[in-house]
Design an enzyme around this catalytic site. Structure first.
Site, PDB file in Angstrom:
ATOM      1  N   HIS A   1       0.820  -1.214   0.000  1.00  0.00           N
ATOM      2  CA  HIS A   1       0.000   0.000   0.000  1.00  0.00           C
ATOM      3  C   HIS A   1       0.854   1.265   0.000  1.00  0.00           C
ATOM      4  O   HIS A   1       0.380   2.323   0.402  1.00  0.00           O
ATOM      5  CB  HIS A   1      -0.921   0.011   1.218  1.00  0.00           C
ATOM      6  CG  HIS A   1      -1.978  -1.052   1.190  1.00  0.00           C
ATOM      7  ND1 HIS A   1      -3.000  -1.062   0.274  1.00  0.00           N
ATOM      8  CD2 HIS A   1      -2.172  -2.148   1.969  1.00  0.00           C
ATOM      9  CE1 HIS A   1      -3.786  -2.109   0.478  1.00  0.00           C
ATOM     10  NE2 HIS A   1      -3.296  -2.802   1.499  1.00  0.00           N
TER      11      HIS A   1
ATOM     12  N   ARG B   1       7.208  -6.192   3.075  1.00  0.00           N
ATOM     13  CA  ARG B   1       5.974  -6.781   2.560  1.00  0.00           C
ATOM     14  C   ARG B   1       5.841  -6.472   1.074  1.00  0.00           C
ATOM     15  O   ARG B   1       5.701  -5.316   0.685  1.00  0.00           O
ATOM     16  CB  ARG B   1       4.748  -6.246   3.309  1.00  0.00           C
ATOM     17  CG  ARG B   1       3.441  -6.880   2.816  1.00  0.00           C
ATOM     18  CD  ARG B   1       2.258  -6.540   3.678  1.00  0.00           C
ATOM     19  NE  ARG B   1       1.825  -5.158   3.534  1.00  0.00           N
ATOM     20  CZ  ARG B   1       0.672  -4.678   4.047  1.00  0.00           C
ATOM     21  NH1 ARG B   1      -0.116  -5.491   4.743  1.00  0.00           N
ATOM     22  NH2 ARG B   1       0.349  -3.415   3.888  1.00  0.00           N
TER      23      ARG B   1
ATOM     24  N   ASP C   1      16.752 -11.410  -3.635  1.00  0.00           N
ATOM     25  CA  ASP C   1      18.018 -11.020  -4.251  1.00  0.00           C
ATOM     26  C   ASP C   1      18.448  -9.617  -3.821  1.00  0.00           C
ATOM     27  O   ASP C   1      19.652  -9.332  -3.750  1.00  0.00           O
ATOM     28  CB  ASP C   1      17.907 -11.093  -5.774  1.00  0.00           C
ATOM     29  CG  ASP C   1      17.947 -12.524  -6.309  1.00  0.00           C
ATOM     30  OD1 ASP C   1      18.265 -13.443  -5.524  1.00  0.00           O
ATOM     31  OD2 ASP C   1      17.649 -12.727  -7.503  1.00  0.00           O
TER      32      ASP C   1
ATOM     33  N   GLU D   1      -5.783 -12.223   6.694  1.00  0.00           N
ATOM     34  CA  GLU D   1      -6.582 -11.002   6.667  1.00  0.00           C
ATOM     35  C   GLU D   1      -7.918 -11.175   5.957  1.00  0.00           C
ATOM     36  O   GLU D   1      -8.441 -10.234   5.351  1.00  0.00           O
ATOM     37  CB  GLU D   1      -5.782  -9.852   6.045  1.00  0.00           C
ATOM     38  CG  GLU D   1      -5.016 -10.199   4.805  1.00  0.00           C
ATOM     39  CD  GLU D   1      -4.054  -9.090   4.374  1.00  0.00           C
ATOM     40  OE1 GLU D   1      -4.266  -7.925   4.754  1.00  0.00           O
ATOM     41  OE2 GLU D   1      -3.092  -9.391   3.655  1.00  0.00           O
TER      42      GLU D   1
ATOM     43  N   ASP E   1      -8.296  -5.461   6.937  1.00  0.00           N
ATOM     44  CA  ASP E   1      -8.889  -6.256   5.860  1.00  0.00           C
ATOM     45  C   ASP E   1      -9.768  -7.366   6.416  1.00  0.00           C
ATOM     46  O   ASP E   1     -10.769  -7.744   5.794  1.00  0.00           O
ATOM     47  CB  ASP E   1      -7.797  -6.838   4.971  1.00  0.00           C
ATOM     48  CG  ASP E   1      -7.304  -5.837   3.940  1.00  0.00           C
ATOM     49  OD1 ASP E   1      -8.126  -5.332   3.169  1.00  0.00           O
ATOM     50  OD2 ASP E   1      -6.099  -5.558   3.920  1.00  0.00           O
TER      51      ASP E   1
END
Length: 260
Positions: free
Chosen positions: A50, A75, A89, A154, A180
């Site tokens: 977000h 995240r 990576d 969620e 959520d």
């Protein structure tokens, strides 16, 4: 010269005698991330679901917070194996995968962080910061030890399957997203709704029964303390952008008189 990677969030949780307290970093700014990293909090969640974060800004934030006494989780916007490969990576050792609704999705996330034959992670360690460009000894065979994986619960569907998700081999813990979850349960914006609170506490118990760690997001102090008492192992209690928004509003309220 050989290098070692940092301890994981799994290591930090195992070493702590108390729940770990953290905050979101959503601004996309390495400077803000560095300020937050020196706050005395235990961990930061650098968000790209977000927030305005791409690979370059995530890399800069990971570099900015390294060396501070804080553990970063990252995240991604989606649990896609290509995105996960890129994050690993980059050197993101601790991942929080959003919107995991089933044990099958949980198992897919595990495969995405492991090299073949156990998983499907592409091999590019010679090109990658995650292995310190192959300066970490035997990285290909020890990479899994340097990565911690957390899955976000969620939705009502995820709560219904939380026992199986939490028991998925290879995960290190779950993280409950009450916002959520409330929306999924038909009470949008009501993270303190009794049914949402009950679902969160059910997930905490399921994680404990499965022997994995559980965390959650709770900005309201009363809810945060309730969940810590209920057994949360780690928690987010604020966000950089939230603190700036509310703080700047207080300045305006304190110093600008309403027009007469």
């Amino acid at each position: 010269m050989s290098f070692r990677v940092d301890p994981t969030f799994r290591d930090a949780l195992a070493a702590s005698r108390r729940p770990l307290i953290g905050m979101w970093v959503c601004s996309g700014s390495p400077l803000v991330a560095e300020i937050c990293a020196g706050s005395g909090l235990d961990w930061l969640l650098i968000d790209a679901e977000h927030s305005p974060n791409g690979l370059e800004s995530l890399l800069a934030q990971l570099q900015a917070v390294r060396g501070h006494p804080v553990t970063p989780l990252v995240r991604p916007p989606i649990g896609d194996p290509v995105v996960i490969k890129q994050y690993l990576d980059l050197g993101a050792q601790n991942l929080l995968i959003p919107m995991v609704d089933t044990a099958e999705q949980a198992a897919a996330a595990v495969r995405a962080i492991e090299y073949p034959p156990r998983g499907i992670r592409g091999v590019g360690s010679a090109l990658a910061r995650g292995s310190r460009w192959n300066r970490v000894p035997d990285y290909l065979h020890t990479a899994r030890e340097t990565i911690a994986l957390y899955l976000q619960i969620e939705s009502a569907e995820a709560v219904a399957d939380v026992e199986a998700i939490a028991s998925t081999p290879g995960i290190d813990g779950i993280f409950i997203g009450p916002s959520d979850l409330a929306a999924s349960m038909g009470v949008l914006g009501e993270q303190d709704h009794p049914e949402v609170v009950a679902a969160v506490e059910h997930c905490l118990r399921a994680a404990a029964a499965a022997g994995v760690k559980a965390g959650l997001n709770a900005f309201a102090p009363a809810l945060a303390r309730r969940y810590l008492t209920a057994g949360a192992d780690f928690i987010l209690v604020g966000a950089d952008v939230q603190l700036l928004a509310r703080g700047s509003e207080r300045l305006a309220a304190d110093y600008i008189e309403e027009a007469v």
